[in-house]
Design a protein around this motif. Structure first.
Motif, PDB file in Angstrom:
ATOM      1  N   ARG A 152       0.830  -1.203   0.000  1.00 47.97           N
ATOM      2  CA  ARG A 152       0.000   0.000   0.000  1.00 47.97           C
ATOM      3  C   ARG A 152       0.865   1.254   0.000  1.00 47.97           C
ATOM      4  O   ARG A 152       0.610   2.202  -0.752  1.00 47.97           O
ATOM      5  N   ALA A 153       1.891   1.287   0.838  1.00 47.86           N
ATOM      6  CA  ALA A 153       2.760   2.458   0.923  1.00 47.86           C
ATOM      7  C   ALA A 153       3.608   2.626  -0.336  1.00 47.86           C
ATOM      8  O   ALA A 153       3.952   3.748  -0.718  1.00 47.86           O
ATOM      9  N   HIS A 154       3.938   1.510  -0.982  1.00 53.77           N
ATOM     10  CA  HIS A 154       4.826   1.575  -2.144  1.00 53.77           C
ATOM     11  C   HIS A 154       4.065   1.729  -3.459  1.00 53.77           C
ATOM     12  O   HIS A 154       4.689   1.714  -4.528  1.00 53.77           O
ATOM     13  N   TRP A 155       2.746   1.882  -3.394  1.00 51.47           N
ATOM     14  CA  TRP A 155       1.953   2.018  -4.617  1.00 51.47           C
ATOM     15  C   TRP A 155       2.486   3.150  -5.497  1.00 51.47           C
ATOM     16  O   TRP A 155       2.602   3.019  -6.727  1.00 51.47           O
ATOM     17  N   ALA A 156       2.829   4.267  -4.890  1.00 45.79           N
ATOM     18  CA  ALA A 156       3.265   5.441  -5.661  1.00 45.79           C
ATOM     19  C   ALA A 156       4.580   5.206  -6.382  1.00 45.79           C
ATOM     20  O   ALA A 156       4.923   5.950  -7.316  1.00 45.79           O
ATOM     21  N   ASP A 157       5.314   4.175  -5.996  1.00 45.12           N
ATOM     22  CA  ASP A 157       6.579   3.897  -6.670  1.00 45.12           C
ATOM     23  C   ASP A 157       6.367   3.469  -8.120  1.00 45.12           C
ATOM     24  O   ASP A 157       7.323   3.448  -8.914  1.00 45.12           O
ATOM     25  N   GLN A 158       5.129   3.137  -8.471  1.00 45.91           N
ATOM     26  CA  GLN A 158       4.834   2.785  -9.859  1.00 45.91           C
ATOM     27  C   GLN A 158       4.844   4.007 -10.773  1.00 45.91           C
ATOM     28  O   GLN A 158       5.071   3.888 -11.976  1.00 45.91           O
ATOM     29  N   SER A 159       4.569   5.168 -10.185  1.00 40.53           N
ATOM     30  CA  SER A 159       4.469   6.387 -10.981  1.00 40.53           C
ATOM     31  C   SER A 159       5.786   6.656 -11.707  1.00 40.53           C
ATOM     32  O   SER A 159       6.874   6.619 -11.110  1.00 40.53           O
ATOM     33  N   GLY A 160       5.691   6.939 -13.003  1.00 44.74           N
ATOM     34  CA  GLY A 160       6.876   7.155 -13.805  1.00 44.74           C
ATOM     35  C   GLY A 160       7.431   5.891 -14.406  1.00 44.74           C
ATOM     36  O   GLY A 160       8.272   5.937 -15.316  1.00 44.74           O
ATOM     37  N   ARG A 161       6.983   4.748 -13.886  1.00 44.51           N
ATOM     38  CA  ARG A 161       7.419   3.457 -14.420  1.00 44.51           C
ATOM     39  C   ARG A 161       6.284   2.713 -15.121  1.00 44.51           C
ATOM     40  O   ARG A 161       6.470   1.564 -15.520  1.00 44.51           O
ATOM     41  N   ASP A 162       5.139   3.375 -15.232  1.00 46.77           N
ATOM     42  CA  ASP A 162       3.957   2.709 -15.752  1.00 46.77           C
ATOM     43  C   ASP A 162       3.524   3.224 -17.119  1.00 46.77           C
ATOM     44  O   ASP A 162       2.408   2.989 -17.557  1.00 46.77           O
ATOM     45  N   ALA A 163       4.420   3.956 -17.802  1.00 47.37           N
ATOM     46  CA  ALA A 163       4.120   4.382 -19.167  1.00 47.37           C
ATOM     47  C   ALA A 163       4.206   3.182 -20.101  1.00 47.37           C
ATOM     48  O   ALA A 163       4.846   2.162 -19.785  1.00 47.37           O
ATOM     49  N   LEU A 164       3.558   3.277 -21.265  1.00 50.71           N
ATOM     50  CA  LEU A 164       3.612   2.175 -22.216  1.00 50.71           C
ATOM     51  C   LEU A 164       5.066   1.959 -22.647  1.00 50.71           C
ATOM     52  O   LEU A 164       5.739   2.901 -23.094  1.00 50.71           O
ATOM     53  N   PRO A 165       5.564   0.739 -22.503  1.00 49.38           N
ATOM     54  CA  PRO A 165       6.959   0.492 -22.860  1.00 49.38           C
ATOM     55  C   PRO A 165       7.119   0.279 -24.361  1.00 49.38           C
ATOM     56  O   PRO A 165       6.148  -0.026 -25.074  1.00 49.38           O
ATOM     57  N   PRO A 166       8.334   0.415 -24.855  1.00 53.22           N
ATOM     58  CA  PRO A 166       8.575   0.093 -26.259  1.00 53.22           C
ATOM     59  C   PRO A 166       8.460  -1.428 -26.469  1.00 53.22           C
ATOM     60  O   PRO A 166       8.648  -2.209 -25.528  1.00 53.22           O
ATOM     61  N   VAL A 167       8.105  -1.811 -27.669  1.00 53.15           N
ATOM     62  CA  VAL A 167       8.077  -3.223 -28.035  1.00 53.15           C
ATOM     63  C   VAL A 167       9.431  -3.579 -28.618  1.00 53.15           C
ATOM     64  O   VAL A 167       9.875  -3.007 -29.634  1.00 53.15           O
ATOM     65  N   VAL A 168      10.138  -4.460 -27.981  1.00 47.34           N
ATOM     66  CA  VAL A 168      11.477  -4.847 -28.385  1.00 47.34           C
ATOM     67  C   VAL A 168      11.416  -6.154 -29.141  1.00 47.34           C
ATOM     68  O   VAL A 168      10.940  -7.174 -28.633  1.00 47.34           O
TER      69      VAL A 168
END
Length: 294
Positions: A275-291
């Motif tokens: 619950r406390a670490h939920w915000a750690d997703q912010s900035g890492r949850d954009a659509l990634p490139p397809v490799v």
């Protein structure tokens, strides 16, 4: 506290007295087992459509209006039972026509406190059947209810499968998930959702179900499920996350003991801090490139 969650069969009720008797017996049974919070399932109120006769109950539009027309009396009965037994009751959700929302009905759960308080929670996201052909509409916003038992939120069935809805009510310590599912796959989806939400929010989730067949209703003719109470598999909770669980398709109450002090503890100092670490997703949850990797 002790929580009772229902595996609730629908009956072709002949009259209001039969419904009054059935609900009174169910509440007395759970209260007699020491339960302080009783959780009924999604669309359990549709058995009330038979009070208007089998033709109305068998019509998708007719059953909506027949049940909605009874909700004032239904809610007063729940309030009386909550006060008489000193319990909180989440009533079975019902289709309700509410002019403040729009011309189509919402799927509404109602929470009753023993002191007379009442709260409502509408379903947010409709299933395919609720959209077409039933045309049930999304209702009012999510809410958190501050009760003498603790903070309670409600995600009706399909809503529990969407983590952002649960995050919006993550202040709640108890997350109630009334459900109505016609197949084991549907039951499993909601159960997995309820358990996942308990993990993410480090709270207790409580799932109730309709069980058995109701061939007189085209909306809820086949039902699969059971009651379940879940927590995060962490300090102070079962390692499986399952606090209590019933038997598939067996009607009755499933009861479990819950200590909300354990919710506070695991949120502050659990083995993990989802619950406390939920915000750690912010900035890492954009659509990634397809490799490309072949």
């Amino acid at each position: 506290m002790k929580i009772a969650t229902a595996a609730y069969p629908l009956d072709p009720l002949p009259d209001w007295a039969a419904y009054n008797t059935k609900l009174t017996e169910w509440v007395a049974d759970a209260a007699g087992q020491g339960a302080e919070l009783l959780v009924f399932p999604e669309y359990g109120s549709l058995e009330l459509s038979m009070l208007a006769g089998p033709v109305v109950a068998g019509d998708l539009e007719g059953c909506l209006r027949a049940v909605s027309d009874l909700m004032i009396d239904v809610d007063d009965l729940h309030a009386d039972l909550a006060a008489a037994h000193g319990v909180h009751i989440l009533a079975a959700s019902a289709p309700v026509f509410d002019d403040a929302i729009g011309p189509r009905p919402v799927n509404r759960a109602r929470l009753f406190a023993p002191g007379g308080g009442r709260g409502i929670q509408d379903k947010q996201i409709m299933t395919r059947f609720e959209r077409t052909p039933w045309d049930v509409a999304p209702g009012g916003p999510l809410q958190v209810f501050d009760t003498s038992l603790g903070k309670i939120a409600i995600l009706i069935c399909y809503d529990s499968e969407f983590p952002l809805l649960a995050r919006a009510v993550s202040e709640a310590e108890l997350l109630l998930v009334p459900s109505c599912t016609e197949a084991l796959a549907g039951y499993s989806r909601v159960r997995i959702g309820a358990m996942a939400r308990a993990l993410e929010a480090q709270c207790v989730s409580v799932m109730s179900s309709i069980v058995g067949d109701a061939p007189w209703s085209p909306a809820v003719d086949v039902n699969v499920g059971m009651g379940g109470i879940f927590g995060p598999p962490d300090i102070g909770f079962p390692e499986t996350g399952v606090i209590a669980e019933g038997v598939l398709n067996r009607p009755g109450w499933t009861c479990g003991e819950v200590d909300l002090a354990r919710v506070s503890h695991v949120r502050a100092d659990g083995g993990v801090l989802n619950r406390a670490h939920w915000a750690d997703q912010s900035g890492r949850d954009a659509l990634p490139p397809v490799v490309a990797l072949r």
